[in-house]
Every structure is written in C-alpha cells, then in structure tokens.
Design an enzyme around this catalytic site. Structure first.
Site, mmCIF file in Angstrom:
data_model
loop_
_atom_site.group_PDB
_atom_site.id
_atom_site.type_symbol
_atom_site.label_atom_id
_atom_site.label_comp_id
_atom_site.label_asym_id
_atom_site.label_seq_id
_atom_site.Cartn_x
_atom_site.Cartn_y
_atom_site.Cartn_z
ATOM 1 N N PRO A 140 0.823 -1.204 0.000
ATOM 2 C CG PRO A 140 -0.675 -1.523 1.738
ATOM 3 C CD PRO A 140 0.621 -2.028 1.203
ATOM 4 C CE LYS A 141 2.689 7.511 -3.330
ATOM 5 N NZ LYS A 141 2.417 8.501 -2.268
ATOM 6 C CD1 TRP A 142 2.128 2.467 3.782
ATOM 7 C CD2 TRP A 142 0.304 2.782 5.021
ATOM 8 N NE1 TRP A 142 1.710 1.235 4.201
ATOM 9 C CE2 TRP A 142 0.589 1.392 4.954
ATOM 10 C CE3 TRP A 142 -0.811 3.211 5.747
ATOM 11 C CZ2 TRP A 142 -0.205 0.445 5.598
ATOM 12 C CZ3 TRP A 142 -1.587 2.270 6.384
ATOM 13 C CH2 TRP A 142 -1.287 0.908 6.323
#
Length: 372
Positions: free
Chosen positions: A33-35
């Site tokens: 995931p791209k936080w």
C-alpha cells in the site's frame, strides 16, 4: 547514537507509472500500500530515538507518543524507512497529521494524546550492527518480517504481496481507507538514497471545475506579469466552494494566460467569495488568499475572476472537500455551464476498514500475505 547507517538519510523515492507493472520486466516486484502520511526514517540505538523527514529535517519533537512506541516495540538497534500517519474512524487523515507540526510543546502534547500518530515500517536500512542498504529488497523484507513480527500498533509492518492480481485489488479497495495507491519495489534492488528506484501507481480522475481566480507567479513583475496558479471551485447548493488549484504551466503559457484572463477580473465585492473578506482569516483552510501556519509568510492574495470559465483537471483523490494535491490542467470545457460543475460528479471511493490493511494476516505470521 552509533548505528551502521547514520543520519542524515534521504529516503528512496518512486516514479509514477500507469497501471500495475509487469514484474517480469523488473526481475520480480513486491507490491505494498502507498501510505498517505509523513515519510519518516527511524533511527533507534537503545533509548536514543530520532525521527527525520523526507528532507532530513527532525520530526522527533512533534511525535513523542511515536518515540515511546518505538522504544517499546521496535528492535533495540535499527534504522527503518516508513510513514507516520494519523487514523480517525478507519481512515487516514492527512490534515490532522499536519496539525502536529506546531512550535508549542503544549499543543504537541495535547494532540499526541487526542489524535495519536502511528508508524508503519516498509523498508530496512540497518539492524543491530549490520547495514542492509546494499542488500536486495527481498533480503531486507525477510529480515523485517523476522525482526518486526507481531506488531499490532502503534508501530506496524506494512503488508506486501508479489501477486499482481492482489495488487490490483488493493489499488481499488484501499483508497476507501484513505490510502494513496500502490507502490512496487523491485525484489533485486538495493536501497539507493534519493533515487527513484520504486514505482508508484496512483489514482487519477478528472473533474470539470470553475476558474474563480488566479495567483501571480513568484517571478511575476509589473513589466512581465506571469500567472502562478488558477483557483478552482465547485458549486454546492448554489454556492461556489474553493476546491483547490491548478498550476505547472510553461513560462510562455503563464504570460498568455494572465493576459487572456484580464477581461474576467472583477472587484472582490462582486465575486462569489467576496463575503469571505471579513471572516476568512478564521477559516484559512477553506478560503483562498488567507494566511495559515502552512503558508510560511507567503503572499496568498488572489485576483478574483468572474466565474465564467470551466476547465477539466486531473486529480488523484480528495481530502475532505478539496483536492489533496495540485490538480493538473487538461483542457478548457467551453461546452460546460459553470453552474453545472458540482461535487456530485466526483467519484467516491468505497469505504474500507483500515485495520483490515494494518492487521491482515497477523495471525498467519509476519508479513501476512507477503508472497501472495
């Protein structure tokens, strides 16, 4: 502090790509995931903990609760790359996170208790006396899974997968929890500071918006006026709301635009945002042309325009009722009536529980579904 990797460290970066890339072209990829938070490098040597930003600036004093969590949960001596975030009601809230960068210790302490931040680790630079920066990501990830197993917050280890189908599913699902897309890391790549070694796949959507004003460019002069950014609006129950800005024009186009827009300039009293003139300073985040703690003394005044023009912009996602990042100019929409440009055109991501991202596969062991 005496670690195999010492500050300052400039974190590894990512370049944008469209769609989930083919792992075979990169010798294998790990997706995660791209936080949407503050990039943060954690240095821990016993009780000594330092947090630094993407630009190597110190973050330690702003996140005392994260420092405490690191001492309790992370290995005795380590250097980790990750992200600081604040979650409220199953969503990441970037605006709330921004409030933490405040000069007053009393306010920082109050917010640390009221809206505590968390840290999610997604890369390893050092562990004990060993530097991992010259090792492939596959080895760095394996070491993280072994040393960071069992984290349930406020420190976490990010999920990963090597399955492209799973990555595609995450790309669509996780936005509902406030995440920013998906990152792909070549399994064979070493950790290269400030290099765009990773790949990021972000959402891009389009919207038709009203041009409500402009700001001049920092290099603009009376002899050669240049446009800096266009102020954008959307109608909501008949009222024009400020939704963001569009910028990134060539110098030639900046000069042309400011000339083209002059016939639309109106006094602020005749503008839909004229009513804000008296009370705007109390609500700077929703109103253009006012100072806030984020403006750093910049002149944010704007030239009001009669809201006659419509343009199409590309944006990644919303933060509340505004574009999270600068919107990208696509084309003029002379066929659109400004009053028809409302919020209802914006795509709403399906809600998704943040805990399902942070804690998925926890019972199954470290890293959860690391290999798909």
């Amino acid at each position: 502090m005496d670690l195999p990797v010492m500050p300052p460290v400039r974190p590894m970066l990512a370049k944008s790509v469209k769609g989930i890339p083919d792992p075979d072209k990169f010798g294998g990829l790990s997706f995660e995931p791209k936080w949407d938070g503050f990039r943060c490098i954690v240095f821990r040597d016993g009780d000594e903990v330092e947090l630094t930003s993407r630009n190597t600036k110190p973050l330690t004093r702003y996140f005392p609760e994260v420092v405490d969590a690191i001492r309790e949960q992370l290995p005795e001596r380590c250097v980790l790359d990750g992200e600081l975030f604040v979650a409220l009601e199953d969503r990441l809230e970037f605006e709330v996170l921004q409030e933490r960068i405040h000069p007053a210790r009393s306010r920082v302490d109050m917010l640390a208790e009221k809206t505590p931040a968390c840290f999610v680790a997604f890369d390893l630079l050092a562990l004990g006396d060993t530097s991992y920066v010259d090792r492939p990501f596959s080895e760095r990830r394996a070491a993280m899974e072994e040393s960071l197993s069992g984290l349930t917050g406020p420190c976490y280890l990010t999920r990963t997968t090597t399955d492209t189908g799973q990555a595609e599913e995450w790309f669509h699902q996780f936005e509902g929890a406030g995440l920013d897309g998906v990152v792909a890391k070549p399994l064979t790549a070493t950790y290269r500071q400030n290099a765009r070694t990773m790949l990021k796949i972000k959402h891009e959507r389009t919207a038709d918006v009203v041009v409500a004003g402009y700001r001049e460019h920092k290099t603009s002069t009376p002899e050669r006026p240049l446009l800096g950014s266009l102020l954008l609006g959307l109608y909501d129950d008949g009222k024009l709301q400020h939704v963001g800005v569009s910028a990134s024009f060539s110098e030639k186009r900046r000069a042309e635009l400011i000339a083209e827009l002059q016939p639309l300039v109106v006094p602020i009293e005749e503008h839909p945002w004229g009513e804000w003139a008296d009370w705007a300073i109390a609500n700077p985040d929703r109103v253009p042309g006012t100072q806030s703690r984020w403006s750093a003394g910049k002149d944010l005044s704007f030239t009001p325009l009669r809201p006659d023009l419509v343009l199409e912009v590309a944006y990644d996602h919303m933060e509340g009722r505004r574009f999270r990042h600068t919107a990208q100019f696509r084309r003029w929409r002379t066929d659109r009536d400004p009053e028809s440009c409302g919020y209802e055109q914006l795509e709403e991501p399906v809600s998704y529980e943040l805990d399902r991202i942070l804690l998925a596969g926890h019972e199954a062991g470290p890293g959860g579904d690391h290999h798909g």
